[in-house]
Design an enzyme around this catalytic site. Structure first.
Site, PDB file in Angstrom:
ATOM      1  N   MET D   1       0.848  -1.203   0.000  1.00 14.87           N
ATOM      2  CA  MET D   1       0.000   0.000   0.000  1.00 14.87           C
ATOM      3  C   MET D   1       0.879   1.246   0.000  1.00 14.87           C
ATOM      4  O   MET D   1       0.845   2.043   0.956  1.00 14.87           O
ATOM      5  CB  MET D   1      -0.891  -0.052   1.254  1.00 14.87           C
ATOM      6  CG  MET D   1      -2.174   0.713   1.143  1.00 14.87           C
ATOM      7  SD  MET D   1      -3.229   0.186  -0.219  1.00 14.87           S
ATOM      8  CE  MET D   1      -4.276  -1.050   0.546  1.00 14.87           C
ATOM      9  N   PRO D   2       1.662   1.397  -1.055  1.00 15.22           N
ATOM     10  CA  PRO D   2       2.606   2.522  -1.052  1.00 15.22           C
ATOM     11  C   PRO D   2       1.901   3.885  -1.067  1.00 15.22           C
ATOM     12  O   PRO D   2       0.926   4.081  -1.804  1.00 15.22           O
ATOM     13  CB  PRO D   2       3.393   2.306  -2.361  1.00 15.22           C
ATOM     14  CG  PRO D   2       3.202   0.868  -2.702  1.00 15.22           C
ATOM     15  CD  PRO D   2       1.835   0.530  -2.219  1.00 15.22           C
ATOM     16  N   ILE D   3       2.406   4.770  -0.248  1.00  8.81           N
ATOM     17  CA  ILE D   3       1.937   6.156  -0.212  1.00  8.81           C
ATOM     18  C   ILE D   3       3.111   7.037  -0.626  1.00  8.81           C
ATOM     19  O   ILE D   3       4.174   6.986  -0.018  1.00  8.81           O
ATOM     20  CB  ILE D   3       1.417   6.528   1.190  1.00  8.81           C
ATOM     21  CG1 ILE D   3       0.161   5.711   1.492  1.00  8.81           C
ATOM     22  CG2 ILE D   3       1.151   8.025   1.289  1.00  8.81           C
ATOM     23  CD1 ILE D   3      -0.384   5.885   2.886  1.00  8.81           C
TER      24      ILE D   3
END
Lengths: 61, 61, 61, 61, 61, 61
Positions: D1-3
């Site tokens: 879940m890269p931000i």
């Protein structure tokens, strides 16, 4: 002089981060029209008990 | 009420971070004209495989 | 290759930001033992209705 | 879940940001091995008097 | 689509982080009027020698 | 001494931000077991052409 911060779950290899830096830098350089040398990227990794989504720890989802 | 975040390569000693906090706080207080007590500083350290510059991991440069 | 982010209330002049960048860069360069050319600083400004402290907007304090 | 957070100088068009988001998302999805739907990107723009490099405002360089 | 970053001193348990994520998500969802599923929270922990306040490391205060 | 950064789409009122700061501070204070006075919150707003999700600008979704 884009400065990029990427927060992601731990578990990628150094080789994956190497490819990620290469590919993200190319993407930004080509779309924002700046030299690759101007792009800095910080990668931060976290555990599944340090990420919350929808009110729950990722570890519990 | 300045909030400062500093991302840097690992390897500095506690004494270096102590001096860094002292000096950066003075610099901000004097130029932004706010009390030293209002300045917060977060220092984050990373490895050379978590920093990308010019499309390469710092570890490979 | 320190990357610095400073979030502060709006209202400083360009001249103050110029001095802040100069002084903070010197402080980091001398204490972290890195060249000044390696230091990047991002300054972000906010209004008093975008900062909360102690449960209250700064605008209400 | 890269931000992903990207801080860059102002001046890119919406079309450039559209392409940037598309390309950076693809790059991260393919190298970090996660679905494109899991990637969030925040773009922040700044003026040349809010960026410091090597002790100088970018506006003065 | 609020993205929340929380930097705090290390030492909280997983159970405390679980409650924190639940409560902060509820608070944002209800006040910003968005679904809980839209809220992402990153928690980062630091030591007392990585936090500066008032010109001093927290470890020395 | 939690420091909270919230990036969200523009459009909330000052009253909503006031409630958000109050409620998020309470949530953190009670779950992380720290005084409310120790909690700082920065709220940043962005347009729908500065947020990307799933490879698309939010404005196009």
């Amino acid at each position: 002089m884009p400065i990029v911060q990427i927060d992601m779950l731990e578990g990628r290899t150094v080789e994956q981060r190497r490819e990620l830096v290469k590919r993200v830098t190319e993407a930004i350089s080509e779309t924002a029209n700046c030299p690759q040398s101007a792009v800095s990227i910080i990668i931060r990794e976290m555990t599944t008990t340090h990420l919350g989504q929808g009110g729950k720890l990722r570890a519990d989802s």
